[in-house]
Motif scaffolding. Structure first.
Motif, PDB file in Angstrom:
ATOM      1  N   LEU A   4      -5.465  11.484 -13.661  1.00  0.00           N
ATOM      2  CA  LEU A   4      -4.784  10.085 -13.917  1.00  0.00           C
ATOM      3  C   LEU A   4      -5.406   9.566 -15.193  1.00  0.00           C
ATOM      4  O   LEU A   4      -6.726   9.365 -15.370  1.00  0.00           O
ATOM      5  N   THR A   7      -8.134   6.378 -15.238  1.00  0.00           N
ATOM      6  CA  THR A   7      -9.443   6.369 -14.659  1.00  0.00           C
ATOM      7  C   THR A   7     -10.533   6.342 -15.673  1.00  0.00           C
ATOM      8  O   THR A   7     -11.590   6.042 -15.100  1.00  0.00           O
ATOM      9  N   LYS A  32      -3.890   5.935  -1.872  1.00  0.00           N
ATOM     10  CA  LYS A  32      -2.157   5.643  -1.687  1.00  0.00           C
ATOM     11  C   LYS A  32      -1.818   6.273  -0.458  1.00  0.00           C
ATOM     12  O   LYS A  32      -2.025   7.498   0.013  1.00  0.00           O
ATOM     13  N   PHE A  43      -6.919   9.473  -4.304  1.00  0.00           N
ATOM     14  CA  PHE A  43      -6.284  10.077  -5.843  1.00  0.00           C
ATOM     15  C   PHE A  43      -7.553   9.958  -6.688  1.00  0.00           C
ATOM     16  O   PHE A  43      -7.407  10.396  -7.826  1.00  0.00           O
ATOM     17  N   TYR A  44      -8.436   9.274  -6.477  1.00  0.00           N
ATOM     18  CA  TYR A  44      -9.655   9.088  -7.129  1.00  0.00           C
ATOM     19  C   TYR A  44     -10.968   8.662  -6.575  1.00  0.00           C
ATOM     20  O   TYR A  44     -10.981   8.031  -5.958  1.00  0.00           O
ATOM     21  N   VAL A 371      -1.701   0.760  -1.953  1.00  0.00           N
ATOM     22  CA  VAL A 371      -2.777   1.154  -2.830  1.00  0.00           C
ATOM     23  C   VAL A 371      -4.195   0.589  -2.277  1.00  0.00           C
ATOM     24  O   VAL A 371      -3.802  -0.701  -1.746  1.00  0.00           O
ATOM     25  N   VAL A 395      -6.437  -0.275 -12.466  1.00  0.00           N
ATOM     26  CA  VAL A 395      -5.404   0.489 -11.438  1.00  0.00           C
ATOM     27  C   VAL A 395      -3.997   0.203 -11.402  1.00  0.00           C
ATOM     28  O   VAL A 395      -3.193   1.034 -11.597  1.00  0.00           O
ATOM     29  N   GLU A 401       2.086   5.743 -13.085  1.00  0.00           N
ATOM     30  CA  GLU A 401       1.397   6.937 -12.985  1.00  0.00           C
ATOM     31  C   GLU A 401       1.008   7.509 -11.772  1.00  0.00           C
ATOM     32  O   GLU A 401       1.296   8.603 -11.458  1.00  0.00           O
ATOM     33  N   ILE A 402       0.508   6.423 -10.929  1.00  0.00           N
ATOM     34  CA  ILE A 402       0.197   6.763  -9.524  1.00  0.00           C
ATOM     35  C   ILE A 402       1.337   7.118  -8.825  1.00  0.00           C
ATOM     36  O   ILE A 402       1.356   8.202  -8.175  1.00  0.00           O
ATOM     37  N   GLU A 403       2.400   6.393  -8.910  1.00  0.00           N
ATOM     38  CA  GLU A 403       3.654   6.632  -8.099  1.00  0.00           C
ATOM     39  C   GLU A 403       4.072   8.135  -8.524  1.00  0.00           C
ATOM     40  O   GLU A 403       4.770   8.814  -7.605  1.00  0.00           O
ATOM     41  N   VAL A 406       0.784  10.831  -7.288  1.00  0.00           N
ATOM     42  CA  VAL A 406       0.197  10.927  -5.977  1.00  0.00           C
ATOM     43  C   VAL A 406       1.372  10.964  -4.886  1.00  0.00           C
ATOM     44  O   VAL A 406       2.474  10.156  -4.855  1.00  0.00           O
TER      45      VAL A 406
END
Length: 406
Positions: A4, A7, A32, A43-44, A371, A395, A401-403, A406
């Motif tokens: 990501l 980060t 997540k 995820f991180y 999250v 975050v 980007e997460i959606e 992940v």
């Protein structure tokens, strides 16, 4: 998993704290909830600096941390388990369970006088009971400080450690700062709640936590002490030496908690637990999933109860005293901060509940987006409020980007 992009900004922010010698080390983990019911995606995750700077022991994923006030969230869940079973009634006087709190005194400008009403369990859970922490800046706090110095600390130094019941009875002997329900004051309420769990359950506090929370969630490194075989993983506790402008190793027995190397008699519901990132993440993700953890569906609380316990319970008048810098835009309930106004809080998170600890530990739980942000460090005075805000905003700046990933 694809890296990501956002980060790197988290890394830069935390690494600067270490480079500027404000902390020795830290660890962050981001989670997540997945589309599959109960699935948790980490995820991180990254470790920084040292858990023991003097001996060059690097921070590792299994480093053990003192939770201090993030213990309160676990105590809250313990109380709510008993609430769901009809063992605790939040509207009952606290003295129904703990008789030592029946005839409380209030300390005002004219001295001590009888309280006009009894403390309720709900007021304990919302920090509106009138209880205080030891604090030399106001009269009731001074009284509590004297009690801790002359009784709790004195007994500890002489080898006569007090147990949870004895500490709570000592707290009950000290005057309240204000009438129950009148204001909000951060205090020993969670220590009282820990004793309440013992009385309502008929079990030692630590035994109840293990049976009802730690074992079901697989929290194998969470306890009120670090056993000998795990002590090489235990992070050193630091303070800042303002004269020398550098970190120094801090002393033990803050708030009567001892050195964490042996089972304590006083099991503090407000600050006593130690844990790892992996363990606390299981607890936090359970709350993010509204009381259920894992694909096997281990349910600790009902979704209704999680919603109730993380919804602001303070009145407008009580909120006037809930005014720390990092709490702008938040309400409070059952030892949790709960986001009400993200504009006032200058945060791009739209949902958030959690708390932090005096060593700088911090958790943000979002049951809507799923999250969870978990940050650990070990330095007296907590972490830099700006650092936490920046991490949280980084975050949520990457939420799209997460959606996607992940």
């Amino acid at each position: 998993m694809e890296k990501l992009k956002f980060t790197k900004y988290i890394d830069e922010a935390i690494q600067k704290e270490i480079d500027d010698a404000r902390i020795a080390g830290a660890q962050i983990a981001l989670y997540k909830l997945g589309d599959e019911s109960g699935k948790i995606n980490e995820f991180y995750r990254k470790c920084y600096g040292y858990a023991d700077k003097e001996n060059k022991k690097e921070t590792k994923e299994d480093t053990i941390y003192r939770l201090f006030s993030m213990t309160k969230l676990i105590t809250s869940v313990a109380v709510m388990i008993l609430y769901e079973r009809g063992k605790i009634d939040l509207l009952m006087p606290l003295s129904h369970y703990l008789p030592e709190f029946k005839d409380m005194m209030v300390l005002d400008e004219n001295g001590e006088r009888p309280a006009k009403s009894q403390i309720t369990v709900q007021q304990v859970m919302n920090m509106t009971a009138g209880l205080v922490y030891p604090d030399m800046s106001f009269k009731a706090g001074v009284k509590m400080q004297e009690a801790y110095d002359n009784v709790l600390y004195a007994n500890w130094k002489s080898g006569k450690e007090m147990n949870t019941e004895e500490v709570v009875k000592l707290i009950a002997k000290q005057p309240l700062e204000f009438e129950p329900g009148e204001r909000w004051r951060y205090s020993t309420c969670a220590d009282v709640a820990g004793r309440l769990v013992e009385v309502a359950s008929g079990m030692k506090f630590s035994e109840f936590l293990k049976k009802e929370i730690f074992i079901p969630l697989g929290m194998k490194d969470t306890d009120f002490y670090v056993p000998k075989e795990k002590q090489d993983r235990f992070s050193v506790m630091y303070d800042y030496d303002w004269e020398k402008m550098q970190l120094k190793v801090a002393g033990d027995n803050f708030l009567g908690l001892g050195d964490y190397l042996n089972p304590p008699k006083f099991e503090s519901g407000g600050a006593g637990l130690v844990t790892t990132v992996d363990d606390y993440a299981k607890f936090a993700c359970m709350l993010a999933n509204m009381g259920e953890y894992g694909t096997n569906g281990e349910r600790i609380l009902s979704s209704n109860t999680v919603d109730f316990m993380t919804t602001n319970a303070l009145t407008d008048e009580q909120k006037k005293y809930f005014c720390w810098e990092q709490l702008k835009g938040y309400g409070y309930a059952n030892f949790f901060r709960t986001l009400e106004d993200n504009v006032a809080g200058c945060t791009n998170a739209t949902h958030d509940f959690g708390w932090d600890g005096y060593m700088g530990d911090y958790v943000s739980i979002d049951a809507v987006s799923g999250v969870v942000i978990l940050y650990m460090q070990q330095k007296f005075g907590g972490c830099d409020n700006s650092l936490i805000r920046r991490i949280r905003n980084i975050v949520y700046g990457g939420i799209d980007e997460i959606e996607k990933i992940v």
